[in-house]
Design a protein around this motif. Structure first.
Motif, PDB file in Angstrom:
ATOM      1  N   THR A 161       0.704  -1.301   0.174  1.00 51.22           N
ATOM      2  CA  THR A 161       0.120   0.085  -0.101  1.00 51.22           C
ATOM      3  C   THR A 161       0.788   1.133   0.118  1.00 51.22           C
ATOM      4  O   THR A 161       0.670   2.482  -0.727  1.00 51.22           O
ATOM      5  N   THR A 164       2.806   1.428  -3.389  1.00 47.75           N
ATOM      6  CA  THR A 164       1.828   1.920  -4.448  1.00 47.75           C
ATOM      7  C   THR A 164       1.498   3.333  -4.184  1.00 47.75           C
ATOM      8  O   THR A 164       1.405   3.941  -5.212  1.00 47.75           O
ATOM      9  N   ALA A 165       1.168   3.919  -3.098  1.00 47.87           N
ATOM     10  CA  ALA A 165       0.814   5.329  -2.724  1.00 47.87           C
ATOM     11  C   ALA A 165       2.303   6.023  -3.492  1.00 47.87           C
ATOM     12  O   ALA A 165       1.771   7.019  -4.171  1.00 47.87           O
ATOM     13  N   GLY A 168       2.126   5.618  -7.391  1.00 53.00           N
ATOM     14  CA  GLY A 168       0.983   6.058  -8.221  1.00 53.00           C
ATOM     15  C   GLY A 168       1.071   7.799  -8.050  1.00 53.00           C
ATOM     16  O   GLY A 168       0.640   8.525  -8.732  1.00 53.00           O
ATOM     17  N   GLY A 169       1.237   8.184  -6.611  1.00 50.52           N
ATOM     18  CA  GLY A 169       1.342   9.595  -6.481  1.00 50.52           C
ATOM     19  C   GLY A 169       2.532  10.281  -7.304  1.00 50.52           C
ATOM     20  O   GLY A 169       2.222  11.278  -7.908  1.00 50.52           O
ATOM     21  N   SER A 173       1.106  13.013 -10.062  1.00 44.89           N
ATOM     22  CA  SER A 173       1.819  14.375  -9.962  1.00 44.89           C
ATOM     23  C   SER A 173       2.546  14.934 -11.050  1.00 44.89           C
ATOM     24  O   SER A 173       2.431  15.928 -11.343  1.00 44.89           O
ATOM     25  N   PRO A 181      -2.014  14.784  -5.984  1.00 39.60           N
ATOM     26  CA  PRO A 181      -1.967  13.308  -5.958  1.00 39.60           C
ATOM     27  C   PRO A 181      -1.051  12.458  -4.956  1.00 39.60           C
ATOM     28  O   PRO A 181      -1.619  11.748  -4.550  1.00 39.60           O
ATOM     29  N   MET A 182       0.285  13.296  -5.032  1.00 38.59           N
ATOM     30  CA  MET A 182       1.193  12.593  -4.189  1.00 38.59           C
ATOM     31  C   MET A 182       0.656  12.861  -2.385  1.00 38.59           C
ATOM     32  O   MET A 182       0.667  11.891  -1.879  1.00 38.59           O
ATOM     33  N   SER A 185      -2.555  10.568  -1.820  1.00 36.27           N
ATOM     34  CA  SER A 185      -1.984   9.137  -2.167  1.00 36.27           C
ATOM     35  C   SER A 185      -1.300   8.691  -0.692  1.00 36.27           C
ATOM     36  O   SER A 185      -1.637   7.767   0.004  1.00 36.27           O
ATOM     37  N   ALA A 188      -3.606   8.747   2.368  1.00 34.37           N
ATOM     38  CA  ALA A 188      -4.573   7.681   2.527  1.00 34.37           C
ATOM     39  C   ALA A 188      -3.816   6.388   2.971  1.00 34.37           C
ATOM     40  O   ALA A 188      -4.333   5.793   3.838  1.00 34.37           O
ATOM     41  N   ALA A 189      -2.519   6.404   2.488  1.00 41.03           N
ATOM     42  CA  ALA A 189      -1.803   5.146   2.812  1.00 41.03           C
ATOM     43  C   ALA A 189      -1.275   5.123   4.328  1.00 41.03           C
ATOM     44  O   ALA A 189      -1.511   3.931   4.913  1.00 41.03           O
TER      45      ALA A 189
END
Length: 198
Positions: A161, A164-165, A168-169, A173, A181-182, A185, A188-189
């Protein structure tokens, strides 16, 4: 091949040029001729160190795998506390803010650009991501052993998790050219990891 000090410096200059060009132009938009010119070397010198563009890209992946997330800071220190994880997440967000979400050759951007049929390069990226997941897993394991995480915390899932954060971030971004986005993410993680606190 064993390199002299001068040879190591030349190889590093080539990699530095390739990394900077890929950050600006992408993998597809960067030719070996572009790299040769930027590094200020002859064509035969480039092919002495890298016999193909794929070999050069694989070397860039290795170089970026060892690069710090933020200059002057370790890539991943001991991520074995909530404070350490928060500092790591904050550094990732700050790095994106500093660059307005662009201007860096990251493993996320390389993974997004490279052809899935390039199995050797995909495996290089896979090895790096697995190593990073293992570092995260080790930190989380120390937290669980210390009682900071409940015994039922799935460390493999939590490590994935977090990784991936980050990746993906980074990709979003860079695409949207904003750190939002970073930040989203990573927040949330970290909230998910915190949910396993006793």
């Amino acid at each position: 091949m064993a390199l002299t000090r001068k040879g190591q410096a030349t190889r590093e200059r080539i990699l530095e040029a390739a990394t900077e060009l890929i950050a600006r132009q992408g993998v597809a938009g960067t030719s070996t001729e572009d790299v040769r010119k930027a590094a200020g070397i002859g064509g035969s010198q480039l092919y002495h160190y890298f016999d193909s563009k794929q070999a050069l890209i694989r070397a860039v992946i290795t170089r970026q795998a060892e690069a710090p997330l933020v200059p002057g800071q370790p890539l991943m220190g001991a991520l074995d506390s909530f404070d350490a994880l928060q500092a790591w997440a904050d550094a990732a967000v700050e790095n994106q803010e500093h660059n307005s979400g662009r201007g860096e050759c990251t493993l996320a951007s390389l993974a997004g650009e490279l052809s899935p049929t390039d199995e050797e390069t995909r495996q290089d990226l896979c090895n790096v991501f697995e190593r990073w997941q293992s570092l995260l897993h080790n930190g989380l394991k120390a937290m669980r052993e210390r009682g900071d995480l409940r015994p039922d915390a799935d460390l493999d899932e939590l490590a994935m998790t977090l990784l991936t954060a980050l990746q993906g971030g980074t990709l979003l971004s860079q695409t949207l050219r904003t750190a939002q986005p970073m930040r989203a993410s990573m927040n949330a993680a970290l909230a998910y990891v915190h949910s396993f606190a006793p």
